[in-house]
Design a protein around this motif. Structure first.
Motif, PDB file in Angstrom:
ATOM      1  N   PHE A 113       0.831  -1.212   0.000  1.00 49.76           N
ATOM      2  CA  PHE A 113       0.000   0.000   0.000  1.00 49.76           C
ATOM      3  C   PHE A 113       0.862   1.257   0.000  1.00 49.76           C
ATOM      4  O   PHE A 113       0.598   2.197  -0.753  1.00 49.76           O
ATOM      5  CB  PHE A 113      -0.946   0.026   1.201  1.00 49.76           C
ATOM      6  N   ILE A 114       1.898   1.260   0.820  1.00 50.70           N
ATOM      7  CA  ILE A 114       2.786   2.425   0.876  1.00 50.70           C
ATOM      8  C   ILE A 114       3.504   2.602  -0.461  1.00 50.70           C
ATOM      9  O   ILE A 114       3.609   3.714  -0.987  1.00 50.70           O
ATOM     10  CB  ILE A 114       3.784   2.280   2.041  1.00 50.70           C
ATOM     11  N   GLY A 115       3.979   1.509  -1.051  1.00 53.50           N
ATOM     12  CA  GLY A 115       4.646   1.586  -2.347  1.00 53.50           C
ATOM     13  C   GLY A 115       3.720   2.086  -3.443  1.00 53.50           C
ATOM     14  O   GLY A 115       4.114   2.901  -4.279  1.00 53.50           O
ATOM     15  N   ALA A 116       2.480   1.611  -3.430  1.00 53.62           N
ATOM     16  CA  ALA A 116       1.511   2.066  -4.434  1.00 53.62           C
ATOM     17  C   ALA A 116       1.217   3.552  -4.254  1.00 53.62           C
ATOM     18  O   ALA A 116       1.082   4.294  -5.240  1.00 53.62           O
ATOM     19  CB  ALA A 116       0.227   1.251  -4.331  1.00 53.62           C
ATOM     20  N   PHE A 117       1.131   4.007  -3.015  1.00 51.70           N
ATOM     21  CA  PHE A 117       0.879   5.420  -2.744  1.00 51.70           C
ATOM     22  C   PHE A 117       2.042   6.284  -3.236  1.00 51.70           C
ATOM     23  O   PHE A 117       1.832   7.306  -3.888  1.00 51.70           O
ATOM     24  CB  PHE A 117       0.653   5.624  -1.242  1.00 51.70           C
ATOM     25  N   VAL A 118       3.265   5.862  -2.971  1.00 53.10           N
ATOM     26  CA  VAL A 118       4.440   6.623  -3.408  1.00 53.10           C
ATOM     27  C   VAL A 118       4.529   6.634  -4.933  1.00 53.10           C
ATOM     28  O   VAL A 118       4.784   7.672  -5.549  1.00 53.10           O
ATOM     29  CB  VAL A 118       5.728   6.044  -2.777  1.00 53.10           C
ATOM     30  N   LEU A 119       4.305   5.491  -5.554  1.00 52.12           N
ATOM     31  CA  LEU A 119       4.338   5.428  -7.017  1.00 52.12           C
ATOM     32  C   LEU A 119       3.252   6.300  -7.626  1.00 52.12           C
ATOM     33  O   LEU A 119       3.493   7.013  -8.606  1.00 52.12           O
ATOM     34  CB  LEU A 119       4.174   3.975  -7.487  1.00 52.12           C
ATOM     35  N   VAL A 163       1.602  11.233 -10.556  1.00 49.85           N
ATOM     36  CA  VAL A 163       0.822  12.480 -10.590  1.00 49.85           C
ATOM     37  C   VAL A 163       1.750  13.677 -10.735  1.00 49.85           C
ATOM     38  O   VAL A 163       1.491  14.583 -11.538  1.00 49.85           O
ATOM     39  CB  VAL A 163      -0.055  12.600  -9.326  1.00 49.85           C
ATOM     40  N   TYR A 164       2.845  13.691 -10.002  1.00 47.77           N
ATOM     41  CA  TYR A 164       3.814  14.780 -10.106  1.00 47.77           C
ATOM     42  C   TYR A 164       4.381  14.876 -11.527  1.00 47.77           C
ATOM     43  O   TYR A 164       4.477  15.961 -12.099  1.00 47.77           O
ATOM     44  CB  TYR A 164       4.934  14.570  -9.098  1.00 47.77           C
ATOM     45  N   GLY A 165       4.740  13.739 -12.098  1.00 47.02           N
ATOM     46  CA  GLY A 165       5.299  13.738 -13.453  1.00 47.02           C
ATOM     47  C   GLY A 165       4.312  14.225 -14.489  1.00 47.02           C
ATOM     48  O   GLY A 165       4.663  14.984 -15.394  1.00 47.02           O
TER      49      GLY A 165
END
Length: 68
Positions: free
Chosen positions: A22-28, A33-35
């Motif tokens: 979940f944390i990895g999916a959130f960071v990805l 979104v930033y990109g």
């Protein structure tokens, strides 16, 4: 020590892995979104330069193309 919720169903190590997923999916997702937000915004001068470069490349690849 009693297990409850997800850890009772999956085991302690599996529950930790689930949280890491979940944390990895959130960071990805945040990175994507930033990109996308940064890629979509060009300044007027950058857009003009991009258009000039595109037209020059098209003339180079197809010299018989009519100028617009």
């Amino acid at each position: 020590m009693s297990d409850s919720g997800i850890s009772m169903l999956l085991g302690h190590a599996s529950a930790q892995m689930l949280w890491l997923w979940f944390i990895g999916a959130f960071v990805l997702g945040g990175a994507l979104v930033y990109g996308v937000m940064k890629a979509g915004n060009l300044r007027r001068s950058e857009r003009a330069q991009l258009d000039r470069n595109t037209e020059a490349r098209q003339r180079q690849e197809d010299p018989y193309k009519r100028p617009t």
